[in-house]
Structure formats: structure tokens, C-alpha cells
Design a protein around this motif. Structure first.
Motif, PDB file in Angstrom:
ATOM      1  N   CYS A   1      72.672 -76.206   9.480  1.00  0.00           N
ATOM      2  CA  CYS A   1      72.418 -77.234   8.475  1.00  0.00           C
ATOM      3  C   CYS A   1      73.764 -77.802   8.047  1.00  0.00           C
ATOM      4  N   ILE A   2      73.960 -79.093   8.230  1.00  0.00           N
ATOM      5  CA  ILE A   2      75.224 -79.707   7.811  1.00  0.00           C
ATOM      6  C   ILE A   2      75.033 -80.267   6.407  1.00  0.00           C
ATOM      7  N   GLY A   3      75.762 -79.714   5.453  1.00  0.00           N
ATOM      8  CA  GLY A   3      75.625 -80.118   4.048  1.00  0.00           C
ATOM      9  C   GLY A   3      75.015 -78.988   3.235  1.00  0.00           C
ATOM     10  N   ALA A   4      75.853 -78.325   2.421  1.00  0.00           N
ATOM     11  CA  ALA A   4      75.374 -77.182   1.624  1.00  0.00           C
ATOM     12  C   ALA A   4      75.148 -77.612   0.190  1.00  0.00           C
ATOM     13  N   GLY A   5      74.457 -78.733  -0.011  1.00  0.00           N
ATOM     14  CA  GLY A   5      74.229 -79.259  -1.352  1.00  0.00           C
ATOM     15  C   GLY A   5      72.909 -78.807  -1.939  1.00  0.00           C
ATOM     16  N   TYR A   6      72.416 -79.590  -2.892  1.00  0.00           N
ATOM     17  CA  TYR A   6      71.157 -79.283  -3.578  1.00  0.00           C
ATOM     18  C   TYR A   6      69.993 -79.245  -2.601  1.00  0.00           C
TER      19      TYR A   6
ATOM     20  N   ILE B   1      74.577 -72.481   7.422  1.00  0.00           N
ATOM     21  CA  ILE B   1      74.728 -73.680   6.602  1.00  0.00           C
ATOM     22  C   ILE B   1      76.213 -73.992   6.512  1.00  0.00           C
ATOM     23  N   VAL B   2      76.596 -75.187   6.938  1.00  0.00           N
ATOM     24  CA  VAL B   2      78.023 -75.531   6.946  1.00  0.00           C
ATOM     25  C   VAL B   2      78.301 -76.697   6.012  1.00  0.00           C
ATOM     26  N   ASP B   3      79.542 -76.768   5.567  1.00  0.00           N
ATOM     27  CA  ASP B   3      79.936 -77.844   4.668  1.00  0.00           C
ATOM     28  C   ASP B   3      81.430 -78.058   4.844  1.00  0.00           C
ATOM     29  N   LEU B   4      81.857 -79.297   4.618  1.00  0.00           N
ATOM     30  CA  LEU B   4      83.293 -79.582   4.702  1.00  0.00           C
ATOM     31  C   LEU B   4      84.041 -78.969   3.524  1.00  0.00           C
ATOM     32  N   SER B   5      83.339 -78.798   2.410  1.00  0.00           N
ATOM     33  CA  SER B   5      84.000 -78.316   1.200  1.00  0.00           C
ATOM     34  C   SER B   5      84.157 -76.789   1.232  1.00  0.00           C
TER      35      SER B   5
ATOM     36  N   LYS C   1      67.467 -84.924   7.353  1.00  0.00           N
ATOM     37  CA  LYS C   1      66.916 -84.311   6.147  1.00  0.00           C
ATOM     38  C   LYS C   1      67.304 -85.156   4.939  1.00  0.00           C
ATOM     39  N   SER C   2      68.517 -85.711   4.991  1.00  0.00           N
ATOM     40  CA  SER C   2      68.966 -86.591   3.910  1.00  0.00           C
ATOM     41  C   SER C   2      67.994 -87.747   3.784  1.00  0.00           C
ATOM     42  N   THR C   3      67.806 -88.211   2.553  1.00  0.00           N
ATOM     43  CA  THR C   3      66.959 -89.390   2.369  1.00  0.00           C
ATOM     44  C   THR C   3      67.745 -90.623   2.817  1.00  0.00           C
TER      45      THR C   3
HETATM   46  C1  UDX Z   1      71.916 -85.395  -0.751  1.00  0.00           C
HETATM   47  C2  UDX Z   1      71.332 -86.750  -1.121  1.00  0.00           C
HETATM   48  O1  UDX Z   1      71.546 -86.985  -2.495  1.00  0.00           O
HETATM   49  C3  UDX Z   1      69.878 -86.836  -0.843  1.00  0.00           C
HETATM   50  O2  UDX Z   1      69.440 -88.156  -0.903  1.00  0.00           O
HETATM   51  C4  UDX Z   1      69.581 -86.370   0.510  1.00  0.00           C
HETATM   52  O3  UDX Z   1      68.207 -86.304   0.669  1.00  0.00           O
HETATM   53  C5  UDX Z   1      70.238 -85.049   0.835  1.00  0.00           C
HETATM   54  O4  UDX Z   1      71.608 -85.071   0.537  1.00  0.00           O
HETATM   55  P1  UDX Z   1      72.193 -83.239  -2.133  1.00  0.00           P
HETATM   56  O5  UDX Z   1      72.002 -82.067  -1.240  1.00  0.00           O
HETATM   57  O6  UDX Z   1      71.685 -83.148  -3.532  1.00  0.00           O
HETATM   58  O7  UDX Z   1      71.385 -84.445  -1.632  1.00  0.00           O
HETATM   59  O8  UDX Z   1      73.718 -83.718  -2.074  1.00  0.00           O
HETATM   60  P2  UDX Z   1      75.001 -82.895  -2.370  1.00  0.00           P
HETATM   61  O9  UDX Z   1      74.690 -81.801  -3.318  1.00  0.00           O
HETATM   62  O10 UDX Z   1      76.074 -83.878  -2.662  1.00  0.00           O
HETATM   63  O11 UDX Z   1      75.309 -82.173  -0.969  1.00  0.00           O
HETATM   64  C6  UDX Z   1      75.781 -82.769   0.171  1.00  0.00           C
HETATM   65  C7  UDX Z   1      76.808 -81.840   0.815  1.00  0.00           C
HETATM   66  O12 UDX Z   1      77.193 -82.354   2.088  1.00  0.00           O
HETATM   67  C8  UDX Z   1      78.098 -81.683   0.013  1.00  0.00           C
HETATM   68  O13 UDX Z   1      78.319 -80.325  -0.272  1.00  0.00           O
HETATM   69  C9  UDX Z   1      79.187 -82.247   0.935  1.00  0.00           C
HETATM   70  O14 UDX Z   1      80.419 -81.561   0.832  1.00  0.00           O
HETATM   71  C10 UDX Z   1      78.564 -82.070   2.303  1.00  0.00           C
HETATM   72  N1  UDX Z   1      79.088 -82.956   3.329  1.00  0.00           N
HETATM   73  C11 UDX Z   1      79.176 -84.287   3.141  1.00  0.00           C
HETATM   74  C12 UDX Z   1      79.484 -82.407   4.549  1.00  0.00           C
HETATM   75  O15 UDX Z   1      79.444 -81.195   4.755  1.00  0.00           O
HETATM   76  N2  UDX Z   1      79.915 -83.236   5.539  1.00  0.00           N
HETATM   77  C13 UDX Z   1      80.030 -84.580   5.364  1.00  0.00           C
HETATM   78  O16 UDX Z   1      80.439 -85.294   6.291  1.00  0.00           O
HETATM   79  C14 UDX Z   1      79.648 -85.112   4.120  1.00  0.00           C
END
Ligand code: UDX
Ligand code: UDX
Length: 472
Positions: free
Chosen positions: A9-14, A34-38, A129-131
Motif C-alpha cells: 500500500c503506497i501511502g500510510a495516511g488516514y 504499507i509504505v510512505d515517503l515520510s 484507492k485514493s479518491t
Molecule cells: C488521501 C486523500 O485525502 C483521499 O482523498 C484519498 O481517498 C486517499 O488519500 P488520506 O489517507 O487521509 O487520504 O491522506 P493522508 O493522510 O495525507 O495520507 C497520504 C500519505 O501518502 C501521506 O502519509 C504521504 O506522506 C504519502 N505519500 C504521498 C507517499 O507515500 N508518496 C507520495 O508520493 C505522496
């Protein structure tokens, strides 16, 4: 038949974090990374203090972390290992350039897609998965196809997330539906079935809906737009209630009893917030404009306009009730998160209200049970206006309790519906004693029993209620 054994999973956000944590929890036979750039975010996911507050999230993560759930910054390795990749990066509203203030910024989705294309050494199912705006999958496909070879193929699916913050884990464990869109080609349908198999580890099959790609992408925007529209509808009615003496709770209850309407999402409020509603509607508006459908665009835009109006109307009411000036008055704001049970402040109505209070030179004391002071200062700073914490501190005080915030205040304003602000939990007599008199209370969430508080001595105003209207 493709069987998914390894998920990235790219993006460890909400969205990405909780979704894929639940996936790992429910599918012990699948390895999830789950991977993230941060680095900071990943370090937090690997610590005892997770970067996101969601009821039940800790239990899920701690049960499978380092067994079949991993958090890492090694994006390339996770991509290479995976059969299926969720793209869960953020898609904020564009701040500049074409479509500024409306269109989604797809730069992160594009860079994640390019990364997959660059480093993949085997075929992948790539899941949006992102909207995103309708037809984004097309751009992802173009990028991936330009990099595919006879040995390495990419299939694209759309699998929007419908979880609501605060109930994310509940929503993920027991979703109303899971939506999976695919190109209706042989390999598209095979990829779709592979993801269906992942979800049916715990979701009943009849709740997993399969559609074409574009229906899936549009359904996510449509669902959020319709939910937000219900709130703007009841908020529009709340203004009529205040002018006529109708009670918005009674109206919502009476309407909600109609099974065709249903009772949910009819709670009048100071305005909806959150990272999704406004962004997704503006996306829909932009899309409609691009498709040369101006009436459709105007229709959806009105939902956002009404939301802004509701916030301004609330502020105006506060100022006029406080004898047309709040200069130097102390306003206690209870709640800063965009709704209860979350520490998230994105697009929270509190931000708009408090900025207006500051503009009017009021002193604002804020208490929220979950939001950190640093976050509040960040949200309230405005480049070129009040851009430093030091400047803000002249007007803003962050408090450790509702009592501290209300001490010496002229007005208490309930902005977030935290349970602890209910009149059976908070000692409003104690709050009243500490306040300047007359002690005003503005309920932007229909949370407290106004009658009870009036008996204590408060002058109470509630959104959508005005006992004096219609009696003259
Ligand atoms: C976001 C959008 O708000 C939502 O519309 C979409 O459906 C899913 O992504 P959210 O998970 O809440 O929702 O965002 P955020 O908490 O900002 O997490 C995104 C993560 O992706 C961040 O941790 C960011 O560091 C990471 N990211 C971003 C990467 O790992 N690589 C990138 O190139 C850009
Ligand atoms: C929303 C959608 O519900 C979810 O399906 C989607 O995946 C993401 O966007 P979320 O933003 O987390 O979820 O919260 P939600 O519970 O929908 O509330 C959004 C805003 O509307 C909040 O500010 C809330 O206080 C407000 N609201 C909600 C009302 O003012 N009245 C209501 O009746 C319901």
C-alpha cells in the motif's frame, strides 16, 4: 486464476493505514506492507503511539504488526514484492494552475504510478484507492502500459474507500459495501476477481459490488456529494427554522421517519468539515464544467456555498447576540476537530469560525480533547495575515479543559459534538459560575438541552431553534 499473496500500500495516511491494517488482520495468509515517503510517519506506525487516532486501530495493528503487517519507507522493495498495490496517496485540491481551488492535484498519484512502472519486475494489479476524478484510471493505465512488456502486465482496478473517520475500523470490518471497478476485459475481470477474493475473507460476497472502472470512480464522488448535500439541505432548513420557530430536530425526525428518506445524516450543524466532502464536490463541479455541463456544476457547487453560508451565519449570530461586538471579549470554543472521536482538523468548521473571531479582535480560548496545540496553531495561521504562533498567541489560548477555556469567558461556543461536552457529562453550573454575565452559550451541534442550561442562567442559542420566533 490470480491469487493475491502479497499486498503493498503506497501511502500510510488516514485511508491507507487503517484499510490495509484491517486487510492484514483479516487475511493472515497475505503479507501486507504499507509504505510512505515520510520517515516520521512510518516510524510512528512502528511505535507504540500510532500517527492516527481511531477507536480499535491500535488493537488491529498490534495484533498483526511484524507478523503479516509491515510499515516501511522502502517503497521500491515493497512494490517489487507485491502482486497487488493499493495507491493511497493524498489527492489535495490544487492550489495553483489550471483548476486551482477545485480540481484534484494528481501529482502524487502520478508519481506513485510512475514509480510502480519504473521498478516493477513482474506483473501487478494496481488499485486506485485514493479518491480521484472520474477517468483518472485512464491516465494511470497510459503510464503503466507505456512501460509494460510481454512479461510484465499491469491491470488497474478502482476500489474507493468509504470509511468515515472515528468509525474507520468498524466501517472496514463491517462495510455496507465494497466497490471494485475494472475494465471489462479478460485480464481486467481476472484482476477484479482476485481482489474480490481478498475482501471475501471477511465481507459477505453480496456486499462486494463489481462494476466498470468509471462507475466505480464516479460512485465515490457521488456518494460523498449526496451525503454532503443532505447536510446542506438540513442546514438550509435550519435557517428557516430559526426564522419561523420550527425546530430543526423535529423537522429532521419527521422527515427521517419516511423510509424513503431515512434518518441518517440529517443532523443540522455549524457546517460539514473533513478532508473529503468539500474536496470531492469541488472535484465533481470541476468535472462537470470540463464536460460542458454548467447547470450540473452549479447544482453541486451550491452544496458548498450553503456550507460556507452556514458557518458565516453562525458567526454573525454570535456577534449580533453579543451586542454587535466581540472585540476584546473572551470566546471559549469547545471542540476543534471536524467531528467527534477524531483528532483530524482538516476543513473543520472551527477553523473558519475562529479566524473570523480573531478578525473581530476577540480573545479565543480553545479546548479539544484530541487535537494537539501545534496543529491548532498551524491551522489558524494565515500567511501574510497572522503567520506566526507568537502573533496568534495574542488572541488565542489553548486550554486543557472546557472549564479552563470558559473561565472568564463571555460566550461558550460548541463546535464539535464530543460526548464530554454533553450536559450530563460537563458540569455546566460550574462553567456558568466562572463566566462573565450575561453568560452566552451557542450550540452549533444541537448537543445540549437548552432548557436545562437556561435554568442555570445561560442565554442559549441553538442552530435551527429559536423559541422566540413566531411567538410575537
Ligand atoms: C488521501 C486523500 O485525502 C483521499 O482523498 C484519498 O481517498 C486517499 O488519500 P488520506 O489517507 O487521509 O487520504 O491522506 P493522508 O493522510 O495525507 O495520507 C497520504 C500519505 O501518502 C501521506 O502519509 C504521504 O506522506 C504519502 N505519500 C504521498 C507517499 O507515500 N508518496 C507520495 O508520493 C505522496
Ligand atoms: C465522509 C464519508 O462519510 C465517508 O463515507 C467517506 O469515505 C469520507 O468522507 P468523514 O469525512 O470521515 O467521512 O466524516 P462524516 O461522518 O461523513 O462527517 C463529515 C462532516 O459532516 C463532519 O464535519 C460531520 O460533523 C458533518 N455532519 C455529518 C453533519 O454536520 N451532520 C450530519 O448529519 C452528519
Amino acid at each position: 486464476m490470480t491469487v493475491v499473496k502479497n499486498v503493498c500500500c503506497i501511502g500510510a495516511g488516514y485511508v491507507g493505514g487503517p484499510t490495509c491494517a484491517v486487510l492484514a488482520y483479516k487475511c493472515p495468509d497475505i503479507k501486507v506492507t504499507i509504505v510512505d515517503l515520510s520517515e516520521a510517519r512510518i516510524a510512528a506506525w512502528n511505535s507504540d503511539h500510532l500517527p492516527i487516532y481511531e477507536p480499535g486501530l491500535d488493537e488491529v495493528v498490534f495484533a498483526c504488526r511484524d507478523k503479516n503487517l509491515f510499515f516501511s519507507t522502502n517503497v521500491d522493495a515493497a512494490i517489487q514484492e507485491a502482486d497487488l498495490i493499493f495507491v493511497s496517496v493524498n489527492t489535495p485540491t490544487k492550489k495553483s494552475g489550471m483548476g486551482a481551488g477545485m480540481a484534484a492535484d494528481l501529482a502524487y498519484v502520478e508519481s506513485a504510478t510512475r514509480r510502480i512502472a519504473e521498478v516493477a519486475k513482474s506483473s501487478k494489479i494496481v488499485v486506485e484507492k485514493s479518491t480521484v476524478p472520474c477517468r483518472t484510471a485512464q491516465s494511470m493505465r497510459t503510464i503503466l502500459e507505456a512501460n509494460s512488456t510481454p512479461e510484465i502486465q499491469f491491470d488497474i482496478l478502482s476500489n474507493p474507500e468509504f470509511l468515515a473517520e472515528g468509525t474507520a475500523i468498524k466501517d472496514l470490518l463491517n462495510p455496507d459495501r465494497v466497490l471494485i471497478g475494472a475494465l471489462q476485459t479478460e485480464s481486467g475481470i481476472e484482476a477484479q476477481n482476485a481482489l474480490v477474493d481478498v475482501y471475501t475473507h471477511w465481507v459477505p460476497k453480496e456486499r462486494v459490488i463489481t462494476t466498470n472502472l468509471w462507475s466505480s470512480e464516479l460512485s465515490k464522488l457521488a456518494a460523498n456529494a449526496m451525503l454532503a448535500q443532505r447536510i446542506s439541505s438540513i442546514n438550509a432548513l435550519s435557517a428557516i427554522c430559526e426564522a419561523t420557530g420550527a425546530d430543526v430536530d423535529e423537522v429532521a425526525f419527521a422527515c427521517g421517519k419516511d423510509t424513503r428518506l431515512g434518518s441518517k445524516f440529517l443532523k443540522a450543524s455549524v457546517g460539514f468539515g473533513g478532508s473529503c466532502f468539500q474536496k470531492d464536490i469541488l472535484n465533481l463541479v470541476y468535472l462537470s464544467k470540463q464536460l460542458n455541463l454548467p447547470e450540473v456544476a452549479a447544482y453541486w457547487e451550491q452544496v458548498v456555498i450553503m456550507n460556507e453560508y452556514q458557518k458565516k451565519r453562525f458567526v454573525r449570530n454570535i456577534i449580533s447576540t453579543l451586542f454587535n461586538t466581540i472585540t476584546n471579549k473572551k470566546i471559549a470554543v469547545l471542540g476543534f476537530a471536524f467531528k467527534k472521536d477524531t483528532g483530524d482538523t482538516r476543513e473543520s468548521a472551527a477553523i473558519t469560525l475562529i479566524k473570523d473571531f480573531i478578525q473581530e479582535n476577540a480573545r479565543v480560548a480553545i479546548y479539544d480533547p484530541k487535537v494537539e496545540a501545534q496543529q491548532i496553531y498551524m491551522d489558524l495561521s494565515e500567511p501574510g495575515v497572522v503567520d506566526t504562533q507568537k502573533q496568534l498567541e495574542k488572541n488565542v489560548q489553548i486550554c486543557q479543559s472546557a472549564y479552563e477555556a470558559a473561565d472568564g469567558a463571555d460566550a461558550v461556543v460548541i463546535v464539535t459534538e464530543w460526548d464530554e461536552f454533553r450536559d450530563d457529562q460537563l458540569d455546566y453550573s460550574k462553567i456558568y459560575t466562572g463566566m462573565n454575565k450575561p453568560a452566552f452559550l451557542f450550540d452549533g451541534r444541537l448537543l445540549v438541552n437548552a432548557q436545562k442550561l437556561r435554568q442555570i442562567g445561560f442565554k442559549v442559542s441553538v442552530i435551527g431553534k429559536n423559541e422566540l420566533a413566531g411567538t410575537a
